[in-house]
Design an enzyme around this catalytic site. Structure first.
Site, mmCIF file in Angstrom:
data_model
loop_
_atom_site.group_PDB
_atom_site.id
_atom_site.type_symbol
_atom_site.label_atom_id
_atom_site.label_comp_id
_atom_site.label_asym_id
_atom_site.label_seq_id
_atom_site.Cartn_x
_atom_site.Cartn_y
_atom_site.Cartn_z
ATOM 1 N NE ARG A 198 -3.349 3.325 0.512
ATOM 2 C CZ ARG A 198 -3.104 3.445 -0.007
ATOM 3 N NH1 ARG A 198 -1.600 3.763 -0.108
ATOM 4 N NH2 ARG A 198 -3.744 4.864 -0.223
ATOM 5 C CB VAL A 246 -3.625 5.646 8.695
ATOM 6 C CG1 VAL A 246 -5.016 5.155 8.899
ATOM 7 C CG2 VAL A 246 -3.080 7.312 9.781
ATOM 8 N N PRO A 247 -1.029 3.414 8.519
ATOM 9 C CG PRO A 247 0.714 2.681 8.717
ATOM 10 C CD PRO A 247 0.136 3.208 9.713
ATOM 11 C CG HIS A 248 -5.181 1.641 4.908
ATOM 12 N ND1 HIS A 248 -4.709 3.047 5.424
ATOM 13 C CD2 HIS A 248 -5.229 1.768 3.773
ATOM 14 C CE1 HIS A 248 -5.124 3.901 3.813
ATOM 15 N NE2 HIS A 248 -5.444 2.876 3.194
ATOM 16 N N PRO A 249 -3.972 -2.016 4.744
ATOM 17 C CG PRO A 249 -4.031 -4.256 5.316
ATOM 18 C CD PRO A 249 -4.265 -2.854 6.341
#
Length: 236
Positions: free
Chosen positions: A129, A143-146
């Protein structure tokens, strides 16, 4: 199933990656390492549906063919911020000099992920991502997220607050280095958007940003997020 029929199905590599909800680069590497029961032939993957589903179940991962419907969860409970943080945890002194290193450290610290396979899947998904577009949203926060929800991955809905040992350049929109990550993991798009909306509400508040810069104690941060939950529930 005899040897001739063992690899009976074929999908393009990107379709195969979507079936497993993993980045294409991860699929290619895992096939090369012999960790997935599939063969890469050109830009396609050849495999046994039965073998892949068994492998996925063993590793608590999802495997759903394009013409199969994922199990819907219309009555899924929407998490509050404080509940998501309780599930994900609050961590300090997350080490690393690069985006990849701090994500690796953050995922390693998250206590509710379970198996090593789940950790690898989450790490690869988060890094993929970031390679598409930075999740550094400004004011020292990322805000790391898949890219897609990790449904049926064995990973529960959660959010982890990770305070970095030192600021790291995430190529954020305001060009400021990041000092705190909110790692957001959701099993459905609806849950992801719900939690992201609530978190965004917090991050627009200057008092909340000031609190983050002070590296608050876990209970202080949880209480503050619970206050925002209450405000949101009251329609503010």
């Amino acid at each position: 199933m005899d040897k001739k029929d063992h690899f009976a199905m074929e999908l393009k590599l990107n379709e195969f990656a979507r079936c497993l909800q993993m980045p294409v680069t991860t699929i290619e590497r895992w096939i090369r390492q012999g960790r997935i029961p599939a063969k890469k032939i050109g830009d396609s993957c050849v495999f046994s549906d039965t073998a892949l589903k068994k492998w996925a179940r063993t590793h608590n991962l999802s495997f759903c063919l394009p013409d199969e419907k994922q199990e819907e969860k219309p009555d899924q409970k929407m998490e509050t911020l404080s509940e998501a943080i309780d599930h994900g945890g609050i961590y300090y002194d997350i080490a690393g000099d690069t985006v990849e290193q701090v994500i690796d450290s953050a995922v390693s610290a998250m206590q509710q992920l379970g198996s090593d396979t789940a950790r690898r899947v989450l790490y690869e998904s988060l890094v993929a991502r970031e390679q598409m577009m930075s999740t550094g949203i400004g004011n020292g926060v990322a805000v790391p997220h898949p890219r897609t929800p990790l449904s049926n991955s064995g990973i529960a809905d959660q959010m982890a607050a990770c305070f970095l040992e030192k600021p790291v350049d995430f190529k954020a929109v305001d060009k400021k280095p990041v000092h705190v990550l909110f790692v957001l993991v959701a099993t459905t798009a609806r849950q992801h958007l719900h939690l992201l909306s609530r978190l965004s509400f917090c991050l627009r508040d200057n008092s909340f940003l000031a609190l983050l810069s002070q590296r608050p104690e876990p209970e202080t941060l949880r209480n503050k997020m619970a206050e925002f939950d209450q405000r949101l529930n009251n329609g503010e």
